[in-house]
Design an enzyme around this catalytic site. Structure first.
Site, PDB file in Angstrom:
ATOM      1  CB  SER A 205    -102.286  11.020 -54.674  1.00 35.19           C
ATOM      2  OG  SER A 205    -101.319  10.532 -55.587  1.00 35.19           O
TER       3      SER A 205
ATOM      4  CE1 TYR B 232    -106.086   8.411 -57.855  1.00 39.05           C
ATOM      5  CE2 TYR B 232    -104.011   9.586 -58.078  1.00 39.05           C
ATOM      6  CZ  TYR B 232    -104.831   8.723 -57.374  1.00 39.05           C
ATOM      7  OH  TYR B 232    -104.397   8.188 -56.176  1.00 39.05           O
TER       8      TYR B 232
END
Ligand SMILES: NC(=O)c1ccc[n+]([C@@H]2O[C@H](COP(=O)([O-])OP(=O)(O)OC[C@H]3O[C@@H](n4cnc5c(N)ncnc54)[C@H](O)[C@@H]3O)[C@@H](O)[C@H]2O)c1
Length: 265
Positions: free
Chosen positions: A141, A154
């Protein structure tokens, strides 16, 4: 660093393939002429439905990527029942926890975003090295290059995914095995469906569609590039972060203050 990868005639596995970015990757690889795409995900019904929609070159694999024995068995089964795997897209992901998160959020994020890639690296990459051919695509990401202001579990585990992909790329140089790392910002999928207008990810810019991410991935794989950046501006953000870390942190703190609707310190 990575070898060019082109889909025609290949056997591709996509984890987290029953929705979002994974499904778009599966569809695009089929459209580009992959011989078969194995759609791997947790829920049998979602996997079966996806495979039925994608057509006869799509095959179902119910797999929990955090289960090392299951990943090892899946690699062997796909290669026995279909063909040697040319590309494994290690794409499954979770959005677990907000802010600092709870212990369970860290545990799940670590297992899905880092250890799952280790499991497939152990099970599959030696086979690819022996063949002198193959490719691993890790979906990390932009949070793994920069940060995700909403959720530490995350952000930190996606940094881990990028670090692992880099390590694998370096260690497999010269073996015929390529490694790439997909780092999108916001994408319209089930994962972001609950993002309100003030979600921190929206600061990064407009959300893309999963098909845009598949397009950027195909292009980067063809070009043999390690880093896949569907939002090209992320390269600039990362450069600014590396050039002056204190300035970057200050900018991010102001962005976070804007998200919360309060003035920056
Ligand atoms: N949507 C975004 O804005 C965005 C941005 C950057 C990176 N990503 C990453 O892209 C990847 C795909 O996410 P998405 O946005 O398509 O979300 P999504 O929720 O639509 O897809 C994720 C898929 O992973 C599957 N999955 C979760 N845990 C699994 C497990 N243990 N084993 C097998 N499958 C599992 C889910 O069932 C789901 O189908 C993830 O790694 C995510 O972190 C997403």
């Amino acid at each position: 660093m990575a070898h060019p990868f082109t889909p025609p005639g290949t056997t591709v596995v996509v984890t987290g393939g029953a929705g979002g970015i994974g499904r778009a990757l599966a569809e695009r690889f089929l459209a580009e002429g992959a011989a078969r795409v194995i759609v791997a995900d947790l829920d049998p019904e979602r996997v079966e439905r996806t495979v039925a929609e994608l057509g006869e070159r799509a095959h179902a694999l119910v797999l929990d990527v955090t289960d090392e024995a299951a990943v090892t068995a899946a690699v062997a089964a796909v290669e026995r029942e279909h063909a040697p795997i040319d590309l494994w897209c290690s794409n499954a992901g979770v959005a677990a926890g907000r802010d600092l998160g709870a212990a369970a959020d860290w545990d799940l994020s670590w297992r899905v975003h880092v250890l799952a890639h280790v499991h497939v690296a152990r099970a599959l990459l030696p086979r690819m090295v022996e063949r002198g051919h193959g490719h691993l695509l890790v979906t990390a990401s932009a949070a793994g290059l920069l940060t995700n202001l909403d959720a530490a579990p995350y952000s930190v585990t996606k940094h881990g995914a990028v670090a692992l992909a880099e390590w694998l790329a370096i260690r497999h140089a010269g073996t015929g095995v390529g490694v790439s790392c997909l780092c999108p910002q916001g994408v319209n999928t089930a994962m972001t469906a609950g993002d309100g207008p003030t979600a921190a990810t929206r600061l990064g810019g407009a959300y893309l569609e999963p098909e845009d991410v598949a397009e950027a991935t195909i292009t980067a794989l063809r070009d043999g590039r390690f880093l896949v950046l569907p939002h090209p501006e992320v390269a600039d953000y990362e450069r600014r972060r590396a050039e002056d870390r204190d300035r970057w942190l200050g900018g991010m703190a102001r962005a976070w203050a804007r998200v919360r609707g309060v003035g920056a310190e």
